[in-house]
Design a protein around this motif. Structure first.
Motif, PDB file in Angstrom:
ATOM      1  N   GLN A 144     -19.596  21.359   6.633  1.00  0.00           N
ATOM      2  CA  GLN A 144     -19.352  20.282   5.665  1.00  0.00           C
ATOM      3  C   GLN A 144     -18.045  19.555   5.980  1.00  0.00           C
ATOM      4  O   GLN A 144     -17.188  19.324   5.123  1.00  0.00           O
ATOM      5  CB  GLN A 144     -19.333  20.834   4.243  1.00  0.00           C
ATOM      6  N   ALA A 145     -17.915  19.190   7.257  1.00  0.00           N
ATOM      7  CA  ALA A 145     -16.702  18.513   7.718  1.00  0.00           C
ATOM      8  C   ALA A 145     -16.937  17.008   7.731  1.00  0.00           C
ATOM      9  O   ALA A 145     -17.863  16.522   8.365  1.00  0.00           O
ATOM     10  CB  ALA A 145     -16.344  18.998   9.118  1.00  0.00           C
ATOM     11  N   TYR A 146     -16.091  16.269   7.038  1.00  0.00           N
ATOM     12  CA  TYR A 146     -16.232  14.824   6.951  1.00  0.00           C
ATOM     13  C   TYR A 146     -14.911  14.167   7.361  1.00  0.00           C
ATOM     14  O   TYR A 146     -13.832  14.609   6.959  1.00  0.00           O
ATOM     15  CB  TYR A 146     -16.605  14.386   5.540  1.00  0.00           C
ATOM     16  N   SER A 147     -15.010  13.126   8.134  1.00  0.00           N
ATOM     17  CA  SER A 147     -13.817  12.453   8.635  1.00  0.00           C
ATOM     18  C   SER A 147     -13.317  11.421   7.623  1.00  0.00           C
ATOM     19  O   SER A 147     -14.095  10.740   6.962  1.00  0.00           O
ATOM     20  CB  SER A 147     -14.125  11.764   9.968  1.00  0.00           C
ATOM     21  N   THR A 148     -12.010  11.291   7.507  1.00  0.00           N
ATOM     22  CA  THR A 148     -11.402  10.357   6.580  1.00  0.00           C
ATOM     23  C   THR A 148     -11.493   8.933   7.132  1.00  0.00           C
ATOM     24  O   THR A 148     -11.099   8.693   8.269  1.00  0.00           O
ATOM     25  CB  THR A 148      -9.917  10.701   6.362  1.00  0.00           C
ATOM     26  N   PRO A 149     -12.028   7.989   6.367  1.00  0.00           N
ATOM     27  CA  PRO A 149     -12.046   6.591   6.819  1.00  0.00           C
ATOM     28  C   PRO A 149     -10.644   6.108   7.154  1.00  0.00           C
ATOM     29  O   PRO A 149      -9.665   6.474   6.491  1.00  0.00           O
ATOM     30  CB  PRO A 149     -12.632   5.840   5.621  1.00  0.00           C
ATOM     31  N   LEU A 150     -10.530   5.286   8.170  1.00  0.00           N
ATOM     32  CA  LEU A 150      -9.215   4.876   8.664  1.00  0.00           C
ATOM     33  C   LEU A 150      -8.319   4.232   7.605  1.00  0.00           C
ATOM     34  O   LEU A 150      -7.133   4.571   7.515  1.00  0.00           O
ATOM     35  CB  LEU A 150      -9.386   3.958   9.876  1.00  0.00           C
ATOM     36  N   PRO A 151      -8.823   3.299   6.778  1.00  0.00           N
ATOM     37  CA  PRO A 151      -7.936   2.719   5.757  1.00  0.00           C
ATOM     38  C   PRO A 151      -7.447   3.759   4.751  1.00  0.00           C
ATOM     39  O   PRO A 151      -6.298   3.710   4.317  1.00  0.00           O
ATOM     40  CB  PRO A 151      -8.810   1.644   5.085  1.00  0.00           C
ATOM     41  N   ILE A 152      -8.320   4.706   4.374  1.00  0.00           N
ATOM     42  CA  ILE A 152      -7.924   5.760   3.448  1.00  0.00           C
ATOM     43  C   ILE A 152      -6.907   6.688   4.097  1.00  0.00           C
ATOM     44  O   ILE A 152      -5.941   7.138   3.466  1.00  0.00           O
ATOM     45  CB  ILE A 152      -9.154   6.552   2.971  1.00  0.00           C
ATOM     46  N   ALA A 153      -7.087   6.971   5.386  1.00  0.00           N
ATOM     47  CA  ALA A 153      -6.124   7.796   6.113  1.00  0.00           C
ATOM     48  C   ALA A 153      -4.751   7.127   6.122  1.00  0.00           C
ATOM     49  O   ALA A 153      -3.714   7.789   5.981  1.00  0.00           O
ATOM     50  CB  ALA A 153      -6.614   8.038   7.539  1.00  0.00           C
TER      51      ALA A 153
END
Length: 204
Positions: A144-153
């Motif tokens: 259940q690994a999800y990458s953080t969207p760039l603007p949110i990061a």
């Protein structure tokens, strides 16, 4: 250093919520906390820089296309460009390369010395020109690994007050989005996926 530790195999998910990204701007980048962070770190922000060239890899070539303003929202067209069939391990690897390309392009954006709002807008534009990365593997489902969207990061980085001078520990590094403003020399970062560990090391 980026990619310092590796503990076990894992795959990550490139799923991104565009509505959540759009909603972050007025709340975080307005006249309150976002600007307060910038005021505290403005001197360091002026020292940020980024390489003008990307590595001669598939991720680097994709990053260059994104930096040149090309829209890659059609994942089927991107697969065709790189002769990759959907629903395969190769398709997942391509999506990993696309995600890394986004981080490489984002690091260049944050190195331009723009204002916080201008940087966020540029990252949102970058995000909106990238495809949805929805290929799932047994490992990505399991973890259940999800990458953080760039603007949110970037918003998270601003709220944390990260600069090139900040010492950062990132226990779930992915491809490095959350440390896009950090210096590799001051960063200890970990990920479970061996390929992502290599991607992090390649960034410094």
């Amino acid at each position: 250093k980026f990619g310092q530790k590796e503990t076990s195999k894992s795959a990550t998910e490139g799923q991104r919520g565009k509505s959540a990204v759009a909603a972050a701007e007025p709340e975080v980048l307005g006249e309150t906390s976002g600007e307060a962070v910038v005021a505290e770190s403005g001197e360091a922000e002026g020292k940020r820089d980024a390489s003008t060239a990307f590595p001669d890899t598939r991720s680097g070539r994709i990053a260059q296309q994104l930096t040149d303003g090309k829209s890659l929202t059609n994942i089927q067209a991107v697969r065709k460009q790189f002769d990759t069939k959907g629903g395969t391990d190769a398709a997942k690897k391509l999506e990993e390369d696309i995600e890394l390309a986004g981080v490489l392009a984002a690091r260049q954006i944050v190195g331009k010395g723009l204002s916080t709002k201008e940087t966020y807008a540029a990252l949102l534009d970058l995000h909106n020109r990238m495809p949805n990365l929805n290929t799932r593997t047994s490992e990505s489902v399991r973890d259940q690994a999800y990458s953080t969207p760039l603007p949110i990061a970037y918003v998270a980085s601003r709220l944390a007050g990260i600069t090139k001078e900040t010492t950062v520990y990132e226990p779930t590094g992915g491809n490095g989005a959350l440390v896009m403003e950090a210096s590799p020399d001051n960063t200890t970062i970990n990920d479970l996926n061996p390929q992502r560990v290599e991607n992090l090391r390649a960034q410094g």
